[in-house]
Design a protein around this motif. Structure first.
Motif, PDB file in Angstrom:
ATOM      1  N   HIS A 182      44.200  63.563  75.789  1.00  9.53           N
ATOM      2  CA  HIS A 182      45.625  63.878  75.934  1.00  9.53           C
ATOM      3  C   HIS A 182      46.300  63.106  77.100  1.00  9.53           C
ATOM      4  O   HIS A 182      45.634  63.109  78.171  1.00  9.53           O
ATOM      5  CB  HIS A 182      45.743  65.322  75.907  1.00  9.53           C
ATOM      6  N   ASP A 224      42.141  64.901  84.491  1.00  8.80           N
ATOM      7  CA  ASP A 224      42.531  65.704  83.351  1.00  8.80           C
ATOM      8  C   ASP A 224      43.909  65.357  82.846  1.00  8.80           C
ATOM      9  O   ASP A 224      44.736  65.781  83.390  1.00  8.80           O
ATOM     10  CB  ASP A 224      42.393  67.046  83.502  1.00  8.80           C
ATOM     11  N   ASP A 225      43.967  64.450  81.658  1.00  8.05           N
ATOM     12  CA  ASP A 225      42.799  63.837  81.144  1.00  8.05           C
ATOM     13  C   ASP A 225      43.277  62.212  80.942  1.00  8.05           C
ATOM     14  O   ASP A 225      42.740  61.264  80.537  1.00  8.05           O
ATOM     15  CB  ASP A 225      43.083  64.395  79.699  1.00  8.05           C
ATOM     16  N   GLU A 277      48.327  68.920  74.895  1.00 10.76           N
ATOM     17  CA  GLU A 277      47.288  69.784  74.949  1.00 10.76           C
ATOM     18  C   GLU A 277      47.323  70.892  76.075  1.00 10.76           C
ATOM     19  O   GLU A 277      46.781  72.085  75.861  1.00 10.76           O
ATOM     20  CB  GLU A 277      46.094  69.025  75.250  1.00 10.76           C
ATOM     21  N   GLU A 278      48.045  70.587  77.149  1.00  5.86           N
ATOM     22  CA  GLU A 278      48.237  71.388  78.332  1.00  5.86           C
ATOM     23  C   GLU A 278      48.991  72.609  78.163  1.00  5.86           C
ATOM     24  O   GLU A 278      49.116  73.563  78.891  1.00  5.86           O
ATOM     25  CB  GLU A 278      48.562  70.806  79.723  1.00  5.86           C
ATOM     26  N   ASP A 300      37.756  64.953  76.986  1.00  3.98           N
ATOM     27  CA  ASP A 300      38.599  65.976  77.863  1.00  3.98           C
ATOM     28  C   ASP A 300      37.630  67.009  78.381  1.00  3.98           C
ATOM     29  O   ASP A 300      37.579  68.316  78.124  1.00  3.98           O
ATOM     30  CB  ASP A 300      39.643  66.582  77.152  1.00  3.98           C
TER      31      ASP A 300
HETATM   32 ZN   LIG Z   1      42.328  68.441  79.567  1.00  5.67          ZN
END
Ligand SMILES: [Zn+2]
Ligand SMILES: [Zn+2]
Lengths: 471, 471
Positions: A96, A129-130, A165-166, A192
């Motif tokens: 992501h 990340d990421d 995603e977050e 991830d």
């Molecule tokens: Zn992540």
């Protein structure tokens, strides 16, 4: 099992090393885009991040690159690069490009979106990340091509960089459904992810699922004067505290009815591998970089087992009544607990939620009205087949790059991986080099650059090996 | 015991009735001044309110009127009016001219500082607590003088209107010390008080004391990711909930060590009087005007006993971790509980605080650091001598004005009364007509005008009777 020959390994290693400086400069540029998906004020930056990534992938030779903004999802980037051999397997890499929020006031010691190299570390939100890991994959493809001298990769490569995603991957299902054909694959590799320790390289073979809930206890319709009513009417904050206290017994076991009924215990071999991992409690607490003062949890299980193989109930927030300076003599009219339950194989989120509902009913006293708000259908737990070619080849490729044996481990977190595997009907495995000390989701995120480079080398090995072996 | 003759009673009653309309208009003017002592943005209004009151007292004939702003206290108003007979006793009336905060957003159905008469009610912040009651005293003095035809009252009257009672009377001690000679008296009558019910007139004979504390539980130095750490480190919110749950046993008894050691039980006669008061639980809950759904509390005691004669531990606020929309998967780094303990005779705040300290120590688990913050020295409980001339005469005067027997009762709240009585070395009693339905300290405060007028008549009787009897 075939092994990576030293000649091949070193040519991939050399190809990575030659590109290291450019890799860091390029990643720093990307990290300057604050692509915070949880903050609508930064959604333009998420789009900029997607455009930036698409432009880079094209420049790096990927024949097909698309920004997907045709669903309600924030912009995702898709790319594909066919192998010369049509019979080669298709591998989808998932990562992501959005990042966690990063507010200086939360305790950052450096500017989160002005990435700097300090010693071996690259510091900035997303360094690990990421974005750092997606950059690692891009570098790995370049090294793979340089090492093999071929025009294309040894497997059909596909890449999906999600844009939210977050903030919970709320639209990932729609995104996968809308692009099912483009995403068709034989295996999924998720970037991830991370390792237990720099000195204990591991590959993740499972993640916990999650059910999130909010419990509201209401008493009177307004706050009551505690002199006029205190001691004679129920206090929602006190009663909710009692419910929270009743969530665990004195052995740390979750008291939700039926909670453990479907739990699959880890195999003996897996538990033995985890027991072989170094675990120094003070060092682990220190590496958490967060000053936790002690371990705690369910009796009879090690810290790794508690995190990877045992389900939990966690209070994420507890709020009721007055919270300002000084005191205010009230009986609060309501109190709220935000709880997340982490699940392991083979727990079912819907069944766990039924149990939580029964638990709340049983712990709502007279004079209190309870409301249970479920934050969606939940995330099922994910478990990989540790004996599959996919997982054993990843262990081999990482081992060659890192010069050490790579043991199986799991992660305690939850992600959209179970959805990916189910929707695309393909086995899924993990390859990533995040460390607990990377402080992902926390202030002062950073990545260890030699590990990102080794990770790139590992992916380069992996494409070649999977091209030879299939998945 | 002498009784109020009907001639005298009716002349005082007539004098009150003749002034009723002017009384309401005058009080409305005062209520338009938002004298909120807890809000520094309204401290100018507290000063305006003091000036307004001083001007009125002068106009009403009080020979000595002063605004006291020579200490750190917000402006207080002092007035005195000597009796013709130098041998008459001196009675100090205590009340306060500041008001509670009133924010429309808290759920007011009318503008708090635009007082309106609706039927029998005067609606507005301060209509009851305590401007309405100080206005009642002023009207009572006028009625007393009109009924007796004398130039001055039958007792040496003094009046103290404090300016920061609603924000905790932090400087009352300094104020009393700075003006000890002016305030010297033989008895204190407090107006800031009420009755159990309009149909059950009572006189307050005691108030609870208070200890306020804040307990902070700290775990890690920052919030931890619940996927990476959840279930393996202590959660301060969970642990604090356990402490709060442990505050009471399943009989509702407070578990602080030694908490009940010094508690003086109410006399049998007092308990019998309380048992004679009407108590209809649904009606009581409805009259609270706050929608409390049930009574609850310490087993073995009635609601009145729980409120008046039993000490309590109340959670006023409980806060830790995430409280925004949706969820955030963290192990909070800290959690805070604001607790107030109500005390009864003969509990000592300092001794109770020692017990709380021991309780917190005993309920702090490994991995958690506890901080106990005491909000000051606490307020001692106050108890009146129910057999004194002062209290029995108040019952008689109120009974004459209300046409009903007035029973002894107590209040569950805490105030500066214990300090007044101790510092001025004088017995203290209460005379006020607030009702639970007045919603003091809550949105939609109001007063019942016929009760304020009856209260004025009662004070008119009282000055005459105390002039005859002494205190
Ligand atoms: Zn992540
Ligand atoms: Zn008051």
């Amino acid at each position: 099992m075939q092994t990576v020959t030293s000649t091949e390994a070193s040519s991939e290693n050399a190809a990575v090393s030659a590109r290291a400086d450019a890799f860091v400069a390029d990643l720093q540029e990307w990290l300057r885009i604050p692509s915070i998906s949880a903050d609508p004020g930064h959604h333009d930056d998420v789009a900029r991040s997607a455009a930036w990534l698409a432009e880079r992938l094209r420049a790096e030779g990927w024949p097909q690159v698309e920004v997907w903004d045709d669903t309600d999802a924030l912009p995702a980037v898709f790319a594909s690069w066919p192998a010369a051999d049509p019979a080669a397997p298709t591998v989808l890499v998932y990562g992501h490009h959005d990042v966690q929020p990063a507010d200086l006031a939360d305790g950052w010691s450096f500017a989160p979106f002005e990435p700097e190299v300090v010693g071996e570390e690259l510091r900035g939100r997303g360094a690990s990340d990421d974005k750092g890991h997606l950059a690692m994959v891009r570098l790995g493809v370049a090294a793979h091509l340089a090492a093999t001298g071929a025009d294309g990769p040894a497997v059909h490569l596909k890449l999906l960089a999600e844009g939210e995603e977050e903030s919970g991957s709320a639209h990932l299902g729609s995104l996968l459904a809308a692009h099912r054909d483009a995403l068709a694959c034989d295996a999924i590799v998720v970037t991830d992810t991370g390792m237990v320790d720099r000195d204990a390289p591991t590959v993740c073979t499972g993640m916990r699922g999650m059910v999130d809930t909010e419990i509201v206890f209401r008493g009177a319709s307004v706050d009551l004067h505690s002199g006029q009513f205190g001691g004679a009417v129920p206090n929602p904050a006190t009663e909710l505290a009692r419910l929270v206290a009743a969530l665990h017994d004195d052995q740390g076991r979750v008291q939700v009815p039926g909670f453990y009924d479907d739990v699959r215990l880890p195999a003996d071999a897996e538990r033995a591998a985890w027991a072989a991992l170094p675990f120094d409690e003070p060092a682990w607490l220190a590496k958490s970089a967060a000053g936790a003062q002690a371990t705690a949890g369910e009796a009879g299980w090690s810290t790794y087992e508690r995190l990877w193989a045992r389900p939990t109930a966690e209070v994420n927030g507890l709020h009721g009544g007055y919270g300002g300076p000084g005191h205010k003599t009230i009986v609060p009219h309501s109190a709220t607990a935000k709880l997340t339950f982490r699940l392991v194989a083979d727990q079912d989120p819907a069944r766990v939620l039924d149990g939580i509902r029964a638990f709340v009913d049983a712990h709502t006293p007279p004079g209190i009205t309870a409301e249970l708000i479920a934050g969606g259908p939940g995330v099922p737990p994910l478990i990989c087949d540790v004996d599959s070619t996919l997982v054993t080849t990843i262990r081999e490729a990482m081992g060659a790059a890192l010069g050490a044996e790579v043991l199986p481990a799991r992660e305690g977190g939850s992600g959209p991986e179970a959805l990916l595997s189910t929707e695309l009907a393909a086995p899924l495995a993990f390859l990533g080099v995040m460390l607990p000390s990377d402080r992902i989701h926390a202030p002062d995120e950073r990545a260890v650059l030699p590990l990102l480079l080794a990770g790139a080398e590992a992916t380069a090995h992996l494409w070649r090996l999977l091209g030879e072996r299939g998945v």
